[in-house]
Design a protein around this motif. Structure first.
Motif, PDB file in Angstrom:
ATOM      1  N   LYS A  99      54.485 116.250  43.553  1.00  0.00           N
ATOM      2  CA  LYS A  99      54.246 115.392  44.710  1.00  0.00           C
ATOM      3  C   LYS A  99      54.663 113.980  44.332  1.00  0.00           C
ATOM      4  CE  LYS A  99      50.422 113.464  47.448  1.00  0.00           C
ATOM      5  NZ  LYS A  99      48.959 113.447  47.623  1.00  0.00           N
ATOM      6  N   ASN A 100      55.378 113.308  45.210  1.00  0.00           N
ATOM      7  CA  ASN A 100      55.716 111.909  44.967  1.00  0.00           C
ATOM      8  C   ASN A 100      55.987 111.213  46.280  1.00  0.00           C
ATOM      9  OD1 ASN A 100      58.167 113.475  45.149  1.00  0.00           O
ATOM     10  ND2 ASN A 100      59.260 111.613  44.612  1.00  0.00           N
TER      11      ASN A 100
ATOM     12  N   HIS B 264      41.840 114.643  43.756  1.00  0.00           N
ATOM     13  CA  HIS B 264      42.865 113.800  43.141  1.00  0.00           C
ATOM     14  C   HIS B 264      44.266 114.211  43.570  1.00  0.00           C
ATOM     15  CE1 HIS B 264      40.531 111.180  40.467  1.00  0.00           C
ATOM     16  NE2 HIS B 264      39.669 112.184  40.419  1.00  0.00           N
ATOM     17  N   TYR B 265      44.493 115.508  43.787  1.00  0.00           N
ATOM     18  CA  TYR B 265      45.825 115.910  44.229  1.00  0.00           C
ATOM     19  C   TYR B 265      46.122 115.362  45.616  1.00  0.00           C
ATOM     20  CZ  TYR B 265      49.999 118.659  45.087  1.00  0.00           C
ATOM     21  OH  TYR B 265      51.288 119.021  45.363  1.00  0.00           O
ATOM     22  N   CYS B 266      45.188 115.518  46.534  1.00  0.00           N
ATOM     23  CA  CYS B 266      45.438 115.118  47.916  1.00  0.00           C
ATOM     24  C   CYS B 266      45.451 113.600  48.078  1.00  0.00           C
ATOM     25  CB  CYS B 266      44.381 115.727  48.839  1.00  0.00           C
ATOM     26  SG  CYS B 266      44.392 117.538  48.864  1.00  0.00           S
ATOM     27  N   GLY B 267      44.691 112.882  47.267  1.00  0.00           N
ATOM     28  CA  GLY B 267      44.597 111.440  47.441  1.00  0.00           C
ATOM     29  C   GLY B 267      45.569 110.626  46.616  1.00  0.00           C
ATOM     30  N   SER B 268      46.259 111.246  45.668  1.00  0.00           N
ATOM     31  CA  SER B 268      47.140 110.499  44.771  1.00  0.00           C
ATOM     32  C   SER B 268      48.511 110.285  45.394  1.00  0.00           C
ATOM     33  CB  SER B 268      47.279 111.243  43.443  1.00  0.00           C
ATOM     34  OG  SER B 268      47.920 112.481  43.662  1.00  0.00           O
ATOM     35  N   ASP B 269      49.276 109.390  44.769  1.00  0.00           N
ATOM     36  CA  ASP B 269      50.655 109.142  45.186  1.00  0.00           C
ATOM     37  C   ASP B 269      51.647 110.030  44.440  1.00  0.00           C
ATOM     38  OD1 ASP B 269      50.052 107.043  47.012  1.00  0.00           O
ATOM     39  OD2 ASP B 269      49.792 105.681  45.321  1.00  0.00           O
ATOM     40  N   PHE B 270      51.293 110.438  43.201  1.00  0.00           N
ATOM     41  CA  PHE B 270      52.196 111.231  42.375  1.00  0.00           C
ATOM     42  C   PHE B 270      51.405 112.323  41.666  1.00  0.00           C
ATOM     43  CE2 PHE B 270      53.633 106.832  42.421  1.00  0.00           C
ATOM     44  CZ  PHE B 270      54.949 106.941  42.819  1.00  0.00           C
ATOM     45  N   VAL B 271      51.968 113.516  41.615  1.00  0.00           N
ATOM     46  CA  VAL B 271      51.459 114.599  40.774  1.00  0.00           C
ATOM     47  C   VAL B 271      52.664 115.177  40.056  1.00  0.00           C
ATOM     48  CG1 VAL B 271      50.238 116.782  40.662  1.00  0.00           C
ATOM     49  CG2 VAL B 271      49.577 115.094  42.380  1.00  0.00           C
ATOM     50  N   PHE B 272      52.626 115.184  38.713  1.00  0.00           N
ATOM     51  CA  PHE B 272      53.798 115.624  37.969  1.00  0.00           C
ATOM     52  C   PHE B 272      53.391 116.128  36.586  1.00  0.00           C
ATOM     53  CE2 PHE B 272      53.169 111.086  37.504  1.00  0.00           C
ATOM     54  CZ  PHE B 272      53.291 110.850  36.139  1.00  0.00           C
ATOM     55  N   GLN B 273      54.265 116.926  35.998  1.00  0.00           N
ATOM     56  CA  GLN B 273      54.115 117.361  34.616  1.00  0.00           C
ATOM     57  C   GLN B 273      54.874 116.391  33.736  1.00  0.00           C
ATOM     58  OE1 GLN B 273      56.015 121.056  33.759  1.00  0.00           O
ATOM     59  NE2 GLN B 273      55.681 120.931  31.563  1.00  0.00           N
ATOM     60  N   ALA B 274      54.252 115.968  32.643  1.00  0.00           N
ATOM     61  CA  ALA B 274      54.891 114.974  31.775  1.00  0.00           C
ATOM     62  C   ALA B 274      54.499 115.224  30.329  1.00  0.00           C
ATOM     63  CB  ALA B 274      54.497 113.561  32.191  1.00  0.00           C
ATOM     64  N   ARG B 275      55.392 114.861  29.438  1.00  0.00           N
ATOM     65  CA  ARG B 275      55.119 114.893  27.994  1.00  0.00           C
ATOM     66  C   ARG B 275      54.873 113.478  27.514  1.00  0.00           C
ATOM     67  NH1 ARG B 275      57.932 118.565  23.544  1.00  0.00           N
ATOM     68  NH2 ARG B 275      56.479 119.921  24.640  1.00  0.00           N
TER      69      ARG B 275
ATOM     70  N   ARG C  90      49.524 124.140  42.545  1.00  0.00           N
ATOM     71  CA  ARG C  90      50.334 124.530  43.698  1.00  0.00           C
ATOM     72  C   ARG C  90      49.434 125.044  44.825  1.00  0.00           C
ATOM     73  NH1 ARG C  90      55.783 124.606  42.616  1.00  0.00           N
ATOM     74  NH2 ARG C  90      56.350 124.545  40.389  1.00  0.00           N
ATOM     75  N   LEU C  91      48.352 125.722  44.461  1.00  0.00           N
ATOM     76  CA  LEU C  91      47.420 126.182  45.464  1.00  0.00           C
ATOM     77  C   LEU C  91      46.704 125.006  46.111  1.00  0.00           C
ATOM     78  CD1 LEU C  91      46.044 128.595  46.849  1.00  0.00           C
ATOM     79  CD2 LEU C  91      44.379 128.613  44.982  1.00  0.00           C
ATOM     80  N   ALA C  92      46.374 123.978  45.304  1.00  0.00           N
ATOM     81  CA  ALA C  92      45.702 122.797  45.853  1.00  0.00           C
ATOM     82  C   ALA C  92      46.562 122.099  46.900  1.00  0.00           C
ATOM     83  CB  ALA C  92      45.331 121.829  44.729  1.00  0.00           C
ATOM     84  N   ALA C  93      47.881 122.128  46.701  1.00  0.00           N
ATOM     85  CA  ALA C  93      48.775 121.441  47.637  1.00  0.00           C
ATOM     86  C   ALA C  93      48.680 122.020  49.038  1.00  0.00           C
ATOM     87  CB  ALA C  93      50.214 121.535  47.129  1.00  0.00           C
ATOM     88  N   ARG C  94      48.334 123.295  49.157  1.00  0.00           N
ATOM     89  CA  ARG C  94      48.269 123.929  50.477  1.00  0.00           C
ATOM     90  C   ARG C  94      47.032 123.516  51.255  1.00  0.00           C
ATOM     91  NH1 ARG C  94      49.440 130.153  48.457  1.00  0.00           N
ATOM     92  NH2 ARG C  94      51.368 129.708  47.275  1.00  0.00           N
ATOM     93  N   HIS C  95      46.042 122.950  50.585  1.00  0.00           N
ATOM     94  CA  HIS C  95      44.780 122.608  51.248  1.00  0.00           C
ATOM     95  C   HIS C  95      44.656 121.122  51.553  1.00  0.00           C
ATOM     96  CE1 HIS C  95      43.115 126.652  50.647  1.00  0.00           C
ATOM     97  NE2 HIS C  95      43.685 126.628  49.443  1.00  0.00           N
ATOM     98  N   CYS C  96      45.692 120.338  51.247  1.00  0.00           N
ATOM     99  CA  CYS C  96      45.629 118.905  51.553  1.00  0.00           C
ATOM    100  C   CYS C  96      45.874 118.696  53.039  1.00  0.00           C
ATOM    101  CB  CYS C  96      46.678 118.129  50.750  1.00  0.00           C
ATOM    102  SG  CYS C  96      46.350 118.112  48.973  1.00  0.00           S
ATOM    103  N   PRO C  97      45.115 117.804  53.676  1.00  0.00           N
ATOM    104  CA  PRO C  97      45.371 117.512  55.100  1.00  0.00           C
ATOM    105  C   PRO C  97      46.704 116.812  55.246  1.00  0.00           C
ATOM    106  CG  PRO C  97      43.738 115.999  54.207  1.00  0.00           C
ATOM    107  CD  PRO C  97      43.969 117.032  53.148  1.00  0.00           C
TER     108      PRO C  97
END
Length: 423
Positions: A350-351, A317-328, A415-422
């Motif tokens: 990520k955005n 989901h991290y690599c395939g999504s358009d946005f990754v963010f923290q939200a309330r 943050r670790l997942a972001a390093r493994h995205c193609p």
């Protein structure tokens, strides 16, 4: 004398090829290995290779690469020959596009009269600027003398910016050749397509960068600039016929996005999701209970959600999504077969296009999985969903998607997942 020419000239007047005949030599660039010293015999139709060129010889005229030990090596943005380091879209060497935001929109307003109309501000520091359209209208960019806010205030939404040539014109008036971008200095001097005149295609200097203006056959034209811009620009359109839509995009440093949004509001930008803010209704202090005359069917209970834990699910989901963010989560509304959350964006990982401080996130079920609790912080991975007619622009949280309570441990994992995205 160029370095390669000098190396070929060292063999001038010396016998080669096992004979006493001598030749004058100049570089030959048609051989397979460009780091060999291939020299053409002047006045003859053959060349000879004298081995490798000396280290530091340019691979070819005008190229950035240098020959080292017989190999053509280019320098990365870190200044090292053979390095693969490249600047990201934000201009950072080896970066991951996380220090800037991508602004991409379509200007669809149709003016009531012919003249110059505002499209968008392009703030100082913008990179990789592009604007394009297919019509016989004319786009224009004005350089700001006193800052973008002052320029926007000087030219309100729907206001006409007249060049020194004056005149308003009408949509039924004469058509000009298609052209893009009227560049105008702060003193009122247009650099490109000003005063109701069409400029030729070519390269123009504006705001500390080169603007490449192209016009293809037919009503199509584009404007590109690598940036970064040294001052604010104002993108305008000279309407001569109804506007079919103007696409524009650029990358902007994160710290400049807030002021840009404030300045853009002066130009009348519409928000992504203009629905009014809604939260779950709160019960009255002393409710009056009136039994219904007919029984109300009890909604079916929500089925249990599938297990979405694990590193593989996070990476997917991290690599395939358009946005990754923290939200309330601030509010929740269930509508028919979907649920809408109002969230406050607190941290962006990520955005692929800009996020505002307040956003709506849609889940395609009245029983979303996983459910989000009110007034709690989550890490969300969402998609951008635009309707075919362009009337809806939504952030979609897919069923069984990535929505986990935020914690320092979860922050480290994402943050670790972001390093493994193609790439």
């Amino acid at each position: 004398m160029p370095f390669r020419d000098l190396q070929c000239a060292l063999y001038n007047g010396h016998p080669v090829l096992g004979t006493q005949k001598t030749y004058q030599w100049v570089p030959f660039y048609g051989a397979p290995n460009q780091c060999d010293l291939n020299c053409l015999a002047v006045g003859h139709d053959f060349y000879h290779s004298f081995g490798r060129v000396l280290d530091g010889t340019p691979c070819s005229p005008g190229a950035q690469g240098l020959c080292v030990a017989g190999r053509c090596l280019s320098a990365g943005c870190d200044g090292l020959l053979g390095s693969d380091a490249r600047e990201d879209r934000c201009g950072r060497c080896g970066g991951a596009n996380d220090s800037c935001l991508f602004v991409q929109r379509v200007f669809r307003d149709a003016g009531a009269f012919a003249g110059y109309w505002n499209v968008t501000l392009i703030p100082e520091g913008a990179r990789h600027i592009r604007a394009a359209h297919r019509s016989r209208n004319h786009l224009g960019i004005a350089e700001s003398e006193g800052g973008g806010a002052a320029l926007a205030a000087r030219i309100p939404r729907g206001g006409r910016w007249q060049g020194r040539g004056g005149g308003q014109g009408h949509f039924q008036g004469a058509r000009a050749d298609p052209s893009l971008a009227a560049l105008m200095g702060g003193d009122g001097r247009y650099v490109l397509n000003g005063n109701w005149a069409v400029s030729p295609a070519g390269t123009y200097e504006a705001a500390g960068t080169r603007v490449i203006y192209t016009r293809a056959t037919g009503p199509e034209e584009t404007l590109r600039a690598a940036g970064p811009t040294s001052e604010d620009l104002l993108l305008q359109v000279l309407l001569q016929e109804p506007n079919p839509g103007i696409e524009f995009e650029f990358w902007l440093p994160r710290e400049r996005y807030g002021p840009f949004q404030a300045q853009a509001q002066v130009l009348g930008w519409s928000p992504r999701q203009p629905q009014p803010r809604e939260v779950d209704p709160q019960p009255l202090e002393s409710p009056t209970v009136i039994p219904p005359r007919t029984p109300i069917p009890t909604p079916e209970p929500c089925p249990p959600c599938p297990d979405t834990r694990g590193r593989a699910h996070r990476l997917l989901h991290y690599c395939g999504s358009d946005f990754v963010f923290q939200a309330r989560v601030l509010g929740r509304v269930r509508q028919a077969q979907e649920t809408r959350y109002e969230v406050r964006v607190q941290l962006i990982y990520k955005n692929r296009s800009p996020l505002r401080a307040l956003e709506y996130v849609w889940a395609p079920s009245r029983c979303p999985c996983p459910p989000l609790g009110l007034h709690r912080d989550y890490l969300l991975a969402t998609w951008r969903l635009i309707s075919p007619d362009g009337t809806q622009d939504r952030l979609l949280l897919p069923h069984a998607g990535y929505a986990r309570l935020w914690s320092p441990a979860e922050d480290s994992r994402v943050r670790l997942a972001a390093r493994h995205c193609p790439l």
